[in-house]
Design an enzyme around this catalytic site. Sequence first.
Site, PDB file in Angstrom:
ATOM      1  N   SER A 158      27.355  39.266  31.414  1.00  0.00           N
ATOM      2  CA  SER A 158      28.039  39.644  32.646  1.00  0.00           C
ATOM      3  C   SER A 158      27.096  39.704  33.846  1.00  0.00           C
ATOM      4  O   SER A 158      26.488  38.712  34.206  1.00  0.00           O
ATOM      5  CB  SER A 158      28.759  40.975  32.422  1.00  0.00           C
ATOM      6  OG  SER A 158      29.555  41.298  33.529  1.00  0.00           O
ATOM      7  N   HIS A 159      26.950  40.880  34.414  1.00  0.00           N
ATOM      8  CA  HIS A 159      26.179  41.060  35.648  1.00  0.00           C
ATOM      9  C   HIS A 159      24.717  41.365  35.376  1.00  0.00           C
ATOM     10  O   HIS A 159      23.957  41.585  36.313  1.00  0.00           O
ATOM     11  CB  HIS A 159      26.805  42.212  36.434  1.00  0.00           C
ATOM     12  CG  HIS A 159      26.986  43.418  35.578  1.00  0.00           C
ATOM     13  ND1 HIS A 159      27.946  43.475  34.583  1.00  0.00           N
ATOM     14  CD2 HIS A 159      26.307  44.565  35.497  1.00  0.00           C
ATOM     15  CE1 HIS A 159      27.843  44.630  33.951  1.00  0.00           C
ATOM     16  NE2 HIS A 159      26.865  45.315  34.483  1.00  0.00           N
ATOM     17  N   ASP A 198      30.299  37.984  39.807  1.00  0.00           N
ATOM     18  CA  ASP A 198      29.132  38.265  38.970  1.00  0.00           C
ATOM     19  C   ASP A 198      28.793  37.108  38.040  1.00  0.00           C
ATOM     20  O   ASP A 198      29.366  36.023  38.136  1.00  0.00           O
ATOM     21  CB  ASP A 198      29.358  39.549  38.170  1.00  0.00           C
ATOM     22  CG  ASP A 198      30.369  39.374  37.063  1.00  0.00           C
ATOM     23  OD1 ASP A 198      31.286  38.537  37.227  1.00  0.00           O
ATOM     24  OD2 ASP A 198      30.265  40.058  36.036  1.00  0.00           O
ATOM     25  N   ASP A 205      33.964  37.633  36.324  1.00  0.00           N
ATOM     26  CA  ASP A 205      35.118  38.535  36.220  1.00  0.00           C
ATOM     27  C   ASP A 205      35.088  39.670  37.239  1.00  0.00           C
ATOM     28  O   ASP A 205      36.104  40.318  37.461  1.00  0.00           O
ATOM     29  CB  ASP A 205      35.302  39.049  34.787  1.00  0.00           C
ATOM     30  CG  ASP A 205      34.072  39.737  34.230  1.00  0.00           C
ATOM     31  OD1 ASP A 205      33.057  39.827  34.956  1.00  0.00           O
ATOM     32  OD2 ASP A 205      34.124  40.178  33.061  1.00  0.00           O
ATOM     33  N   ARG A 206      33.928  39.928  37.844  1.00  0.00           N
ATOM     34  CA  ARG A 206      33.865  41.009  38.840  1.00  0.00           C
ATOM     35  C   ARG A 206      34.016  40.464  40.252  1.00  0.00           C
ATOM     36  O   ARG A 206      33.835  39.264  40.487  1.00  0.00           O
ATOM     37  CB  ARG A 206      32.517  41.728  38.757  1.00  0.00           C
ATOM     38  CG  ARG A 206      32.329  42.464  37.468  1.00  0.00           C
ATOM     39  CD  ARG A 206      31.072  43.292  37.505  1.00  0.00           C
ATOM     40  NE  ARG A 206      31.029  44.126  36.308  1.00  0.00           N
ATOM     41  CZ  ARG A 206      30.284  45.197  36.172  1.00  0.00           C
ATOM     42  NH1 ARG A 206      29.493  45.594  37.145  1.00  0.00           N
ATOM     43  NH2 ARG A 206      30.321  45.894  35.056  1.00  0.00           N
ATOM     44  N   ASP A 260      29.458  36.165  35.009  1.00  0.00           N
ATOM     45  CA  ASP A 260      30.492  35.463  34.245  1.00  0.00           C
ATOM     46  C   ASP A 260      31.822  35.373  34.990  1.00  0.00           C
ATOM     47  O   ASP A 260      32.823  34.933  34.418  1.00  0.00           O
ATOM     48  CB  ASP A 260      30.689  36.112  32.879  1.00  0.00           C
ATOM     49  CG  ASP A 260      31.149  37.555  32.980  1.00  0.00           C
ATOM     50  OD1 ASP A 260      30.796  38.225  33.974  1.00  0.00           O
ATOM     51  OD2 ASP A 260      31.877  38.014  32.082  1.00  0.00           O
TER      52      ASP A 260
HETATM   53  C1  G6P Z   1      32.067  45.620  31.600  1.00  0.00           C
HETATM   54  C2  G6P Z   1      33.483  45.761  31.150  1.00  0.00           C
HETATM   55  C3  G6P Z   1      34.225  46.621  32.124  1.00  0.00           C
HETATM   56  C4  G6P Z   1      33.538  47.945  32.300  1.00  0.00           C
HETATM   57  C5  G6P Z   1      32.109  47.721  32.715  1.00  0.00           C
HETATM   58  C6  G6P Z   1      31.289  48.992  32.876  1.00  0.00           C
HETATM   59  O1  G6P Z   1      32.018  44.909  32.798  1.00  0.00           O
HETATM   60  O2  G6P Z   1      34.106  44.505  31.063  1.00  0.00           O
HETATM   61  O3  G6P Z   1      35.539  46.771  31.677  1.00  0.00           O
HETATM   62  O4  G6P Z   1      34.169  48.703  33.283  1.00  0.00           O
HETATM   63  O5  G6P Z   1      31.483  46.889  31.767  1.00  0.00           O
HETATM   64  O6  G6P Z   1      30.863  49.460  31.671  1.00  0.00           O
HETATM   65  P1  G6P Z   1      29.755  50.569  31.529  1.00  0.00           P
HETATM   66  O7  G6P Z   1      29.962  51.043  30.131  1.00  0.00           O
HETATM   67  O8  G6P Z   1      28.417  49.928  31.784  1.00  0.00           O
HETATM   68  O9  G6P Z   1      30.049  51.609  32.582  1.00  0.00           O
HETATM   69 ZN    ZN Z   2      31.256  40.243  34.231  1.00  0.00          ZN
END
Ligand code: G6P
Ligand code: ZN
Length: 539
Positions: free
Chosen positions: A112-113, A273, A277-278, A275
């Site tokens: 992800s990020h 981000d 999704d954000r 991938d």
């Molecule tokens: C990922 C998930 C999100 C979640 C985020 C924060 O991006 O896909 O659904 O809100 O992580 O997670 P964390 O446990 O790091 O606060």
């Molecule tokens: Zn992501």
Amino acid sequence: MIRTVPTQPFGDQKPGTSGLRKKVKVFQQPNYAENFIQSVFDVVEGKQGATLVIGGDGRYLNRTVIQTAIRMAAAAGFARVVVGQGGILSTPAASHLIRRRGALGGLVLSASHNPGGPDEDFGIKYNVANGGPAPEKVTEAIHARTLSITQWHAASGPDLDLDTPGEVTVEGMTVEIVDPVADYADLMETLFDFDAIRAAGLTVAFDAMSAVTGPYAIEILERRLGFAPGTVRNGTPLEDFGGHHPDPNLVHARDLYDLMMSADAPDFGAASDGDGDRNLIIGRGRFVTPSDSLAMLAANAHLAPGYAAGLKGIARSMPTSAAADRVAAALGIPAFETPTGWKFFGNLLDAGMATICGEESAGTGSDHVREKDGLWAVLLWLNILAATGKSVDEIARDHWARFGRNYYARHDYEGVDSAAADALIAALRADLPALPGRRFGPLTVAAADDFAYRDPTDESISANQGVRVLFDGGSRVVFRLSGTGTSGATLRVYLERYEPADGYLDTDTGTMLADIVAAAEEIAGIARHTGRTRPDVVT
Ligand code: G6P
Ligand code: ZN
């Protein structure tokens, strides 16, 4: 030929908030990725004759693990794997592809990020047939399997060409390399009024952060919507994201923020981000918090063709501000409060109980796929701007004047010693019964608990999802440990103050939250437990 390779369990393959995330070096240990992928395949039923989608955000190790996953899918009995060209699939595009192809599931390779590169992060997530992240009962079964695995299986043979669209066969399994963008862009055209957006004459800056959304944004924003070349910045996916954190927040997307606050600001700024999704949304001179963005999108979604019939419900994660709840109340539709993690929205979306979902962590999405979707949020905002002729700032001010404003910030303490973080949370839990009625400065505690969620569709319970302290008047603080980090612990402190529609609607957020920040320190003893006197990141 199918090879069977003996192996031994690794003790650290428990999926977190969003799949298995580790340093690249951890994934590079012999058998590490193979053990996890085999554990997924061992747990998942119905592989014979089924389709599997595979793709990732293009980060370092993406191509290597895709080759491994293809060979192992062939050994596991899949009839077909659908792979994004170049190994690329944004997370929302992967979700769409799983649904459109009627696939059994998909492997989404991303952290992800988190940063990418040989010394940074990698991840593997399994998504199920609805296109969403595997629910907890599946991830728990996968974890259990990783602890008892003794062998993995894979087709042998050379690496495949991932860059040329078309089909090849591996041990009787068809491998189909597809354009990663086209289906997703077509889906967006069904949801939003591209003609109206085109005609509105808006100027836009989109920062793809050298991550996966580059090709998607160039196709949709520049080619299909006709925004000027250069609208998409950092549009080429790089294995190390150019050395940056591909995290669309005010720290890591600082250049975009500075542009949007400058005299040269375009009408609308956004980023996504690693991938895809954000999302980060910034109007000219106006940053919109993710929690507010969810509420404002929900309040105006009916202006886009895909949501003209109205919303069935709105869901948010618990730490997300309650702004969206006020919209749901005004619309006369249900509001749901789930634990952190997009996987908790899947059942509500499948059951038709919610249409739009969002999280404070910069995720917003709808029932068009089963992941959050950065470009979707950007396009819905653009559709709303086009339909109303208002600026982001005007939309925000009008919204607060109607619903009141939930001032909001998140303070992150990163790389905290895990034992210290656990001790802080344990002490908080122990203190919960004594908190109601206590005063902290001007604030009085109305209620305090450790959030537990009962899924209304299957009655499953998820406990210990974050400590929340609610004050009289709708303000609150939430304490949670991140489930996505790869080193030490990250303490997240979520701060929220509600200001009614006749209150102070355009005051500095830090000023408005100062009392709650002081209360949070007093309640949790952050400095005492962690040695930290200020957060590393404020978003
Ligand atoms: C990922 C998930 C999100 C979640 C985020 C924060 O991006 O896909 O659904 O809100 O992580 O997670 P964390 O446990 O790091 O606060
Ligand atoms: Zn992501």
